[in-house]
Design a protein around this motif. Structure first.
Motif, PDB file in Angstrom:
ATOM      1  N   LEU A  15     -12.784  14.713   6.831  1.00  0.00           N
ATOM      2  CA  LEU A  15     -11.777  13.719   6.503  1.00  0.00           C
ATOM      3  C   LEU A  15     -11.264  13.847   5.209  1.00  0.00           C
ATOM      4  CD1 LEU A  15     -13.339  10.695   8.151  1.00  0.00           C
ATOM      5  CD2 LEU A  15     -11.282  11.946   9.097  1.00  0.00           C
ATOM      6  N   VAL A  16      -9.837  13.796   4.975  1.00  0.00           N
ATOM      7  CA  VAL A  16      -9.261  14.111   3.702  1.00  0.00           C
ATOM      8  C   VAL A  16      -8.191  12.840   3.710  1.00  0.00           C
ATOM      9  CG1 VAL A  16      -9.434  16.419   3.443  1.00  0.00           C
ATOM     10  CG2 VAL A  16      -7.253  15.491   4.607  1.00  0.00           C
ATOM     11  N   LEU A  17      -7.969  12.577   2.202  1.00  0.00           N
ATOM     12  CA  LEU A  17      -7.120  11.568   2.161  1.00  0.00           C
ATOM     13  C   LEU A  17      -5.518  11.832   2.110  1.00  0.00           C
ATOM     14  CD1 LEU A  17      -6.814   8.422   1.558  1.00  0.00           C
ATOM     15  CD2 LEU A  17      -6.998   8.928  -0.825  1.00  0.00           C
ATOM     16  N   GLY A  18      -4.654  11.378   2.769  1.00  0.00           N
ATOM     17  CA  GLY A  18      -3.414  11.785   2.863  1.00  0.00           C
ATOM     18  C   GLY A  18      -2.393  10.495   2.726  1.00  0.00           C
ATOM     19  N   VAL A  19      -1.192  10.632   2.511  1.00  0.00           N
ATOM     20  CA  VAL A  19       0.054   9.608   2.365  1.00  0.00           C
ATOM     21  C   VAL A  19       0.953   9.842   3.566  1.00  0.00           C
ATOM     22  CG1 VAL A  19       1.574   8.428   0.706  1.00  0.00           C
ATOM     23  CG2 VAL A  19      -0.365   9.409  -0.111  1.00  0.00           C
ATOM     24  N   VAL A  20       1.303   8.773   4.132  1.00  0.00           N
ATOM     25  CA  VAL A  20       2.482   8.863   4.890  1.00  0.00           C
ATOM     26  C   VAL A  20       3.877   8.954   4.590  1.00  0.00           C
ATOM     27  CG1 VAL A  20       3.471   7.610   6.988  1.00  0.00           C
ATOM     28  CG2 VAL A  20       1.074   7.461   6.847  1.00  0.00           C
ATOM     29  N   HIS A  48       9.520   4.049  -4.320  1.00  0.00           N
ATOM     30  CA  HIS A  48      10.132   4.528  -5.513  1.00  0.00           C
ATOM     31  C   HIS A  48       9.190   5.696  -5.814  1.00  0.00           C
ATOM     32  CE1 HIS A  48      13.179   1.578  -6.453  1.00  0.00           C
ATOM     33  NE2 HIS A  48      12.382   0.696  -5.964  1.00  0.00           N
ATOM     34  N   GLN A  49       7.782   5.350  -5.541  1.00  0.00           N
ATOM     35  CA  GLN A  49       6.894   6.525  -6.109  1.00  0.00           C
ATOM     36  C   GLN A  49       6.981   7.890  -5.246  1.00  0.00           C
ATOM     37  OE1 GLN A  49       3.205   3.844  -5.789  1.00  0.00           O
ATOM     38  NE2 GLN A  49       2.835   4.842  -7.515  1.00  0.00           N
ATOM     39  N   LEU A  50       7.421   7.377  -4.133  1.00  0.00           N
ATOM     40  CA  LEU A  50       7.491   8.815  -3.071  1.00  0.00           C
ATOM     41  C   LEU A  50       8.820   9.512  -3.559  1.00  0.00           C
ATOM     42  CD1 LEU A  50       7.182   6.992   0.629  1.00  0.00           C
ATOM     43  CD2 LEU A  50       5.619   8.818  -0.516  1.00  0.00           C
ATOM     44  N   ALA A  51       9.939   8.875  -3.858  1.00  0.00           N
ATOM     45  CA  ALA A  51      11.259   9.548  -4.330  1.00  0.00           C
ATOM     46  C   ALA A  51      10.625  10.199  -5.644  1.00  0.00           C
ATOM     47  CB  ALA A  51      12.170   8.495  -4.721  1.00  0.00           C
ATOM     48  N   LEU A  52      10.188   9.524  -6.549  1.00  0.00           N
ATOM     49  CA  LEU A  52       9.822  10.264  -7.925  1.00  0.00           C
ATOM     50  C   LEU A  52       8.809  11.364  -7.789  1.00  0.00           C
ATOM     51  CD1 LEU A  52       9.655  10.089 -11.063  1.00  0.00           C
ATOM     52  CD2 LEU A  52       7.661   8.672 -10.813  1.00  0.00           C
ATOM     53  N   SER A  53       7.827  11.172  -6.930  1.00  0.00           N
ATOM     54  CA  SER A  53       6.878  12.426  -6.727  1.00  0.00           C
ATOM     55  C   SER A  53       7.766  13.713  -6.050  1.00  0.00           C
ATOM     56  CB  SER A  53       5.690  11.736  -5.892  1.00  0.00           C
ATOM     57  OG  SER A  53       6.124  11.266  -4.682  1.00  0.00           O
ATOM     58  N   TRP A  54       8.594  13.161  -5.036  1.00  0.00           N
ATOM     59  CA  TRP A  54       9.193  14.497  -4.604  1.00  0.00           C
ATOM     60  C   TRP A  54      10.075  15.173  -5.611  1.00  0.00           C
ATOM     61  CZ3 TRP A  54       9.734  17.562  -0.607  1.00  0.00           C
ATOM     62  CH2 TRP A  54      10.959  18.407  -0.387  1.00  0.00           C
ATOM     63  N   GLN A  55      10.737  14.375  -6.378  1.00  0.00           N
ATOM     64  CA  GLN A  55      11.535  14.986  -7.568  1.00  0.00           C
ATOM     65  C   GLN A  55      10.912  15.886  -8.600  1.00  0.00           C
ATOM     66  OE1 GLN A  55      13.780  11.766  -9.232  1.00  0.00           O
ATOM     67  NE2 GLN A  55      15.110  11.318  -7.312  1.00  0.00           N
ATOM     68  N   VAL A  56       9.603  15.047  -8.706  1.00  0.00           N
ATOM     69  CA  VAL A  56       8.826  16.048  -9.846  1.00  0.00           C
ATOM     70  C   VAL A  56       8.141  17.198  -9.057  1.00  0.00           C
ATOM     71  CG1 VAL A  56       6.642  15.951 -10.971  1.00  0.00           C
ATOM     72  CG2 VAL A  56       8.155  13.731 -11.295  1.00  0.00           C
ATOM     73  N   ALA A  57       7.890  17.209  -8.002  1.00  0.00           N
ATOM     74  CA  ALA A  57       7.413  18.454  -7.012  1.00  0.00           C
ATOM     75  C   ALA A  57       8.624  19.414  -6.931  1.00  0.00           C
ATOM     76  CB  ALA A  57       6.878  17.882  -5.639  1.00  0.00           C
ATOM     77  N   GLU A  58       9.750  19.325  -6.787  1.00  0.00           N
ATOM     78  CA  GLU A  58      10.707  20.010  -6.719  1.00  0.00           C
ATOM     79  C   GLU A  58      11.254  20.632  -7.859  1.00  0.00           C
ATOM     80  OE1 GLU A  58      13.312  20.695  -3.851  1.00  0.00           O
ATOM     81  OE2 GLU A  58      11.403  20.536  -3.189  1.00  0.00           O
ATOM     82  N   LEU A  68       1.651  13.703  -5.416  1.00  0.00           N
ATOM     83  CA  LEU A  68       1.100  12.442  -4.754  1.00  0.00           C
ATOM     84  C   LEU A  68      -0.196  11.994  -5.174  1.00  0.00           C
ATOM     85  CD1 LEU A  68       2.663  12.423  -0.977  1.00  0.00           C
ATOM     86  CD2 LEU A  68       3.321  10.904  -2.996  1.00  0.00           C
ATOM     87  N   GLU A  69      -1.128  12.935  -5.337  1.00  0.00           N
ATOM     88  CA  GLU A  69      -2.369  12.503  -5.831  1.00  0.00           C
ATOM     89  C   GLU A  69      -2.488  11.620  -7.125  1.00  0.00           C
ATOM     90  OE1 GLU A  69      -4.657  16.084  -6.329  1.00  0.00           O
ATOM     91  OE2 GLU A  69      -4.598  16.698  -4.248  1.00  0.00           O
ATOM     92  N   PHE A  70      -1.375  11.863  -7.988  1.00  0.00           N
ATOM     93  CA  PHE A  70      -1.291  10.989  -9.272  1.00  0.00           C
ATOM     94  C   PHE A  70      -0.825   9.572  -8.680  1.00  0.00           C
ATOM     95  CE2 PHE A  70      -0.758  15.242 -10.826  1.00  0.00           C
ATOM     96  CZ  PHE A  70      -1.533  15.177 -12.152  1.00  0.00           C
ATOM     97  N   CYS A  71      -0.421   9.594  -7.747  1.00  0.00           N
ATOM     98  CA  CYS A  71      -0.085   7.951  -7.195  1.00  0.00           C
ATOM     99  C   CYS A  71      -1.112   7.254  -6.794  1.00  0.00           C
ATOM    100  CB  CYS A  71       1.282   8.153  -6.342  1.00  0.00           C
ATOM    101  SG  CYS A  71       2.686   9.074  -6.912  1.00  0.00           S
ATOM    102  N   LEU A  72      -1.954   7.995  -6.338  1.00  0.00           N
ATOM    103  CA  LEU A  72      -3.322   7.534  -5.768  1.00  0.00           C
ATOM    104  C   LEU A  72      -4.320   8.095  -6.365  1.00  0.00           C
ATOM    105  CD1 LEU A  72      -4.076   5.168  -3.775  1.00  0.00           C
ATOM    106  CD2 LEU A  72      -4.365   6.881  -2.001  1.00  0.00           C
ATOM    107  N   PRO A  73      -4.666   7.707  -7.640  1.00  0.00           N
ATOM    108  CA  PRO A  73      -5.769   8.664  -8.204  1.00  0.00           C
ATOM    109  C   PRO A  73      -7.447   8.446  -7.692  1.00  0.00           C
ATOM    110  CG  PRO A  73      -5.043   7.112  -9.678  1.00  0.00           C
ATOM    111  CD  PRO A  73      -3.959   6.966  -8.475  1.00  0.00           C
TER     112      PRO A  73
END
Length: 204
Positions: A15-20, A48-58, A68-73
């Motif tokens: 089992l691993v932790l994920g984000v929808v 807002h976190q989903l949008a920010l994390s996507w922009q940072v990843a890109e 996304l791991e930073f959003c749910l540390p």
């Protein structure tokens, strides 16, 4: 199940932790898809976190999941689960405010202006974030008084403390957060202002 939920998924036998990140009625993926086992934290990541994390990843060319791991540390354990929060936050409509660059000659000027700016955010009943370039700079703000409880955050805190702060920011009880870059990924409910202290520092 909603976008932003923290979930457990069976991956390679564990089992691993994920984000929808997105919900679809159908998919074109032909390989076997593992089903979500359970929802660990409802609304763990905001839109807002989903949008920010996507922009940072890109921008940096890294996997979206890595950011996304930073959003749910902190993964909630069975002994200390994160309580589910269901609150409705009213965000007042306001016109966009352009970023300002302020140069100070003295430290006393800096604190006075920041106190005034943060005070305006608090008056609007919103959350304020003061970013510092490194952990050692947090000491400059320890005696900073606003009449509002100030929370200090960085990635070096113990997991239990990170969990407490994460929850306080999520439920809106944290009015002012002073932290390093890691504080950017906290789940703010009504962020009304961000102040980047010592913006010229290369650690940003």
């Amino acid at each position: 199940l909603t976008e932003g939920d923290g979930v457990e998924v069976l991956f390679r036998g564990r089992l691993v932790l994920g984000v929808v990140t997105k919900l679809k009625a159908t998919t074109s993926i032909k390989t076997k898809i593992e089903l979500v086992q359970r929802v660990v934290v409802k609304n763990a990541v905001t839109q807002h976190q989903l949008a920010l994390s996507w922009q940072v990843a890109e921008y940096y060319g890294v996997a979206w999941g890595t950011v996304l791991e930073f959003c749910l540390p902190v993964r909630p354990g069975p002994r200390s689960p994160l309580p589910l929060v269901n609150i409705e936050v009213v965000i007042k409509k306001r016109t966009a405010v352009k970023p300002m660059v302020i140069v100070f000659e003295q430290a006393s000027q800096r604190m006075a202006v920041v106190k005034q700016l943060v005070g305006q955010v608090i008056k609007r009943k919103q959350q304020a974030l003061i970013l510092v370039p490194e952990v050692s700079c947090l000491n400059d703000w320890l005696k900073f008084e606003l009449g509002e409880k100030i929370i200090f955050y960085n990635a070096q805190l113990k997991k239990t403390k990170q969990r407490q702060i994460w929850q306080a920011v999520k439920n809106g009880t944290a009015g002012v957060v002073v932290g390093t870059r890691a504080a950017l990924f906290l789940p703010y409910q009504n962020l009304g202002g961000v102040i980047v202290d010592l913006a010229e520092n290369e650690n940003y």
